[in-house]
Design a protein around this motif. Structure first.
Motif, mmCIF file in Angstrom:
data_model
loop_
_atom_site.group_PDB
_atom_site.id
_atom_site.type_symbol
_atom_site.label_atom_id
_atom_site.label_comp_id
_atom_site.label_asym_id
_atom_site.label_seq_id
_atom_site.Cartn_x
_atom_site.Cartn_y
_atom_site.Cartn_z
ATOM 1 N N HIS A 192 7.322 -51.029 -19.945
ATOM 2 C CA HIS A 192 6.549 -51.997 -19.168
ATOM 3 C C HIS A 192 6.621 -53.373 -19.805
ATOM 4 C CE1 HIS A 192 3.268 -53.501 -16.657
ATOM 5 N NE2 HIS A 192 2.647 -53.920 -17.752
ATOM 6 N N ASP A 193 6.967 -54.354 -19.027
ATOM 7 C CA ASP A 193 6.891 -55.758 -19.433
ATOM 8 C C ASP A 193 7.640 -56.006 -20.743
ATOM 9 O OD1 ASP A 193 6.101 -58.372 -18.982
ATOM 10 O OD2 ASP A 193 4.200 -58.157 -20.068
ATOM 11 N N GLY A 194 8.803 -55.380 -20.874
ATOM 12 C CA GLY A 194 9.625 -55.574 -22.062
ATOM 13 C C GLY A 194 9.236 -54.733 -23.251
ATOM 14 N N ARG A 195 8.236 -53.863 -23.087
ATOM 15 C CA ARG A 195 7.792 -52.996 -24.176
ATOM 16 C C ARG A 195 8.167 -51.551 -23.883
ATOM 17 N NH1 ARG A 195 1.828 -53.987 -23.720
ATOM 18 N NH2 ARG A 195 1.674 -52.303 -25.255
ATOM 19 N N GLY A 211 5.815 -50.064 -30.363
ATOM 20 C CA GLY A 211 5.304 -51.222 -29.625
ATOM 21 C C GLY A 211 4.631 -50.844 -28.334
ATOM 22 N N ALA A 212 4.332 -49.560 -28.162
ATOM 23 C CA ALA A 212 3.724 -49.089 -26.915
ATOM 24 C C ALA A 212 2.219 -49.315 -26.879
ATOM 25 C CB ALA A 212 4.021 -47.597 -26.727
ATOM 26 N N LYS A 213 1.588 -49.413 -28.039
ATOM 27 C CA LYS A 213 0.140 -49.584 -28.092
ATOM 28 C C LYS A 213 -0.220 -51.052 -27.898
ATOM 29 C CE LYS A 213 -2.146 -49.517 -31.951
ATOM 30 N NZ LYS A 213 -2.732 -49.136 -33.242
ATOM 31 N N GLY A 214 -1.298 -51.288 -27.159
ATOM 32 C CA GLY A 214 -1.650 -52.635 -26.760
ATOM 33 C C GLY A 214 -2.402 -53.436 -27.792
ATOM 34 N N GLY A 215 -1.941 -53.443 -29.031
ATOM 35 C CA GLY A 215 -2.489 -54.362 -30.011
ATOM 36 C C GLY A 215 -2.111 -55.781 -29.660
ATOM 37 N N THR A 216 -2.925 -56.733 -30.051
ATOM 38 C CA THR A 216 -2.622 -58.115 -29.668
ATOM 39 C C THR A 216 -1.366 -58.633 -30.357
ATOM 40 O OG1 THR A 216 -4.096 -59.018 -31.376
ATOM 41 C CG2 THR A 216 -5.029 -58.645 -29.186
ATOM 42 N N ASN A 217 -0.914 -57.971 -31.411
ATOM 43 C CA ASN A 217 0.366 -58.357 -32.002
ATOM 44 C C ASN A 217 1.518 -58.130 -31.034
ATOM 45 O OD1 ASN A 217 -0.328 -55.537 -32.450
ATOM 46 N ND2 ASN A 217 1.542 -55.357 -33.655
ATOM 47 N N PHE A 218 1.362 -57.183 -30.098
ATOM 48 C CA PHE A 218 2.408 -56.897 -29.117
ATOM 49 C C PHE A 218 2.116 -57.516 -27.746
ATOM 50 C CE2 PHE A 218 3.063 -52.879 -31.723
ATOM 51 C CZ PHE A 218 4.249 -53.317 -32.282
ATOM 52 N N THR A 219 0.876 -57.886 -27.484
ATOM 53 C CA THR A 219 0.500 -58.323 -26.135
ATOM 54 C C THR A 219 0.240 -59.825 -26.084
ATOM 55 O OG1 THR A 219 -1.838 -57.745 -26.552
ATOM 56 C CG2 THR A 219 -0.428 -56.060 -25.550
ATOM 57 N N TYR A 220 -0.890 -60.258 -26.615
ATOM 58 C CA TYR A 220 -1.277 -61.664 -26.481
ATOM 59 C C TYR A 220 -0.505 -62.612 -27.385
ATOM 60 C CZ TYR A 220 -5.186 -60.710 -23.345
ATOM 61 O OH TYR A 220 -5.953 -60.359 -22.256
ATOM 62 N N TRP A 221 -0.228 -62.204 -28.633
ATOM 63 C CA TRP A 221 0.364 -63.181 -29.537
ATOM 64 C C TRP A 221 1.775 -63.629 -29.155
ATOM 65 C CZ3 TRP A 221 -1.724 -66.776 -31.929
ATOM 66 C CH2 TRP A 221 -3.021 -66.663 -32.419
ATOM 67 N N PRO A 222 2.644 -62.782 -28.656
ATOM 68 C CA PRO A 222 3.931 -63.317 -28.183
ATOM 69 C C PRO A 222 3.757 -64.374 -27.090
ATOM 70 C CG PRO A 222 4.085 -60.953 -28.476
ATOM 71 C CD PRO A 222 2.635 -61.303 -28.661
#
Length: 539
Positions: A192-195, A211-222
């Motif tokens: 999903h969405d490049g992850r 990178g499947a878990k929605g930590g902000t290191n993978f979601t918001y920060w990019p």
């Protein structure tokens, strides 16, 4: 590194800080986020190593008093039956959280009106609902729509398979006629969405390997860095500064990676340091105007600390439950006992959450609720061969009602590596919670026996898991009355008009669900309120 004034200064790069920053990037204001921890590359997560389990007892422990890294601050929990746990770094505790993604329910915002306890929130579920939806889309949430315990909504991705363990427990709930539903999770069931989707490694607490878990290191920060939001790591804020003539916050003093103390000026200061770190920083920011701590004219900063006291019950079944396969926290949950029932001897309620089993070494050493290592020698083999593969368990997640005696203060005799006083936690569970825990343990036994368990393993008391302080709430509570609360209904300090708080410390009540989804929905809501009131923000 330039210390030129910024428009918005956010303290903390975890769940709330990242979501808030994203919510205001369209204002084109200059946004700076200071994070006391480092940024850890995916390849450096313990989940990528063969000896990953060892990290749970060392540099990747959820307990800062075990890790003792430079970016951590010690927490004095000697007067608490629950030890607060956290993670310091980009992504905050979403690096090692388990991704259980449950919304608070409409009744959670109206405890005073409905049940005569605690206080009503100044916001409600319908107000936050669009921000829950927005945050789910940004995070990537897997689940099944139609849960009858909630107003209608549908996660974008299908649910994570509940596995044999979940299916077995669901059969038990069905026999009893009790509510259950597949858990909503911030873990991708599909690419999903490049992850990448979840690879079922079972190492969610050690940095997601895929990178499947929605930590902000993978979601918001990019997204934030693509929008040129500035992030400075290894920068620990020491004090929030205040103009003594106007009472407005002017910026902060912080310890940089160079070991020096720097001043950073800002028009708007936003705290996103969690329910322990935020009151700690406010209490350490004293001045002539605020001798008892910044934004603390009410005397409520640090008061009304809430956790989610937990206990667990496990059943031993005839067939292997394959419990260690898949993401750790995610199978099914029941909210059969969530709301107040007049026939009970307690008010409000609890949830029953089924997670998968932990990995073998962690189980042997007493991890995740077991608390004590299993015996060595022949008895060790009996447990690992005769119990561990056949286990399925339920966790009782209780609603913790706010009490002023449960609080965060400063321990001037204990400091972090920069000499800043550490937080001291005073906390004990209430009689209401004790009754809830006992009731939940009995209902868990019923469900496990109905599911076919042959043996029940339980504490058989009202003791709680010691290292279960993941959810830290209430220490800078929202409210309409400046005498009884720290911030108003959109996170602005009653005392300092350009100071906002967006983390779990602003919760009024705790509900009986994991708070991260609600924390981020609130952060998005507060960001929207700031944008809508930008013309008269400081009136």
């Amino acid at each position: 590194m330039s210390n030129d004034p910024v428009d918005v200064l956010i303290i903390g790069a975890g769940a709330s800080g990242a979501a808030f920053a994203w919510s205001i990037i369209d204002t084109r204001m200059r946004i700076l986020c200071l994070e006391q921890g480092p940024r850890i590359a995916d390849k450096e997560f313990p989940s990528r190593r063969d000896d990953y389990e060892l990290a749970r007892y060392a540099e990747f422990s959820c307990d800062p008093n075990v890790r003792r890294l430079k970016q951590d601050y010690p927490i004095n929990s000697s007067d608490s039956c629950i030890a607060p746990v956290n993670w310091n770094g980009v992504g905050g505790s979403t690096i090692n959280f388990l991704g259980h993604w449950v919304r608070m329910k409409p009744s959670d915002f109206k405890a005073r009106s409905l049940d005569g306890v605690a206080d009503d929130w100044p916001v409600d579920y319908p107000t936050l609902e669009p921000f829950y939806e927005l945050n789910d889309r940004n995070t990537g949430v897997s689940g099944l729509g139609g849960n009858p315990a909630y107003p209608p909504y549908c996660p974008e991705l299908p649910p994570i398979p509940i596995g044999k363990l979940g299916q077995t427990l669901a059969n038990g709930f069905n026999k009893l006629g009790w509510h259950w539903w597949p858990s909503d999770v911030a873990i991708l069931s599909q690419d999903h969405d490049g992850r990448q989707k979840c690879v079922n490694a079972g190492t969610c607490d050690l940095g997601c390997a895929a990178g499947a878990k929605g930590g902000t290191n993978f979601t918001y920060w990019p997204m934030l860095e693509n929008a040129r939001v500035e992030l400075r790591t290894e920068c620990r804020v020491r004090e929030i500064l205040v103009d003594q003539s106007t009472g407005f916050a002017t910026g902060v003093l912080y310890h940089g990676p160079d070991g020096q103390v720097h001043e950073q000026k800002a028009e708007l200061v936003v705290l996103a340091c969690n329910g322990i770190g935020t009151p700690r920083l406010l209490l350490n920011s004293t001045s002539r105007l605020f001798p008892d701590g910044l934004a603390n004219r009410s005397g409520k900063v640090g008061k009304f600390l809430m956790f989610h006291p937990l206990t667990g019950v496990a059943g031993v079944f005839d067939e292997p439950m394959r419990g260690h396969e898949g993401p750790m926290a995610c199978a099914i949950l029941s909210q059969e006992f969530y709301e107040t029932d007049p026939s009970n001897d307690f008010v409000r309620g609890y949830g029953l959450h089924s997670g998968r089993s932990t990995t073998p070494m962690t189980y042997a050493l007493g991890g995740y609720g077991i608390d004590d290592p299993i015996p060595w020698g022949e008895a060790h083999r009996e447990v690992m061969d005769g119990q561990y593969p056949y286990l399925a368990g339920l966790t009782v997640v209780t609603e913790d009602l706010p009490e002023e005696r449960n609080c965060v203060t400063l321990d001037t005799g204990l400091t972090d590596s920069d000499g800043i006083p550490a937080p001291k936690v005073a906390y004990r569970i209430s009689e209401n919670t004790r009754k809830m825990l006992k009731h939940g343990e009995e209902r868990s036994k019923e469900a496990l026996l109905a599911a076919g368990a042959k043996t029940i393993l339980a504490k058989n008391g009202d003791s709680v898991w010691r290292r279960a302080g993941w959810h830290q709430m209430g220490t800078c509570r929202m409210g309409k009355d400046p005498e009884t609360s720290v911030v108003d209904g959109w996170g602005r300090s009653h005392d300092v008009k350009n100071l906002f708080i967006v983390d779990g410390s602003i919760f009024v009540t705790s509900g009986a669900v994991n708070p991260t989804s609600t924390i981020q929905a609130l952060a998005l809501y507060i960001g929207e309120c700031i944008k809508s009131n930008i013309g008269n923000l400081f009136d």
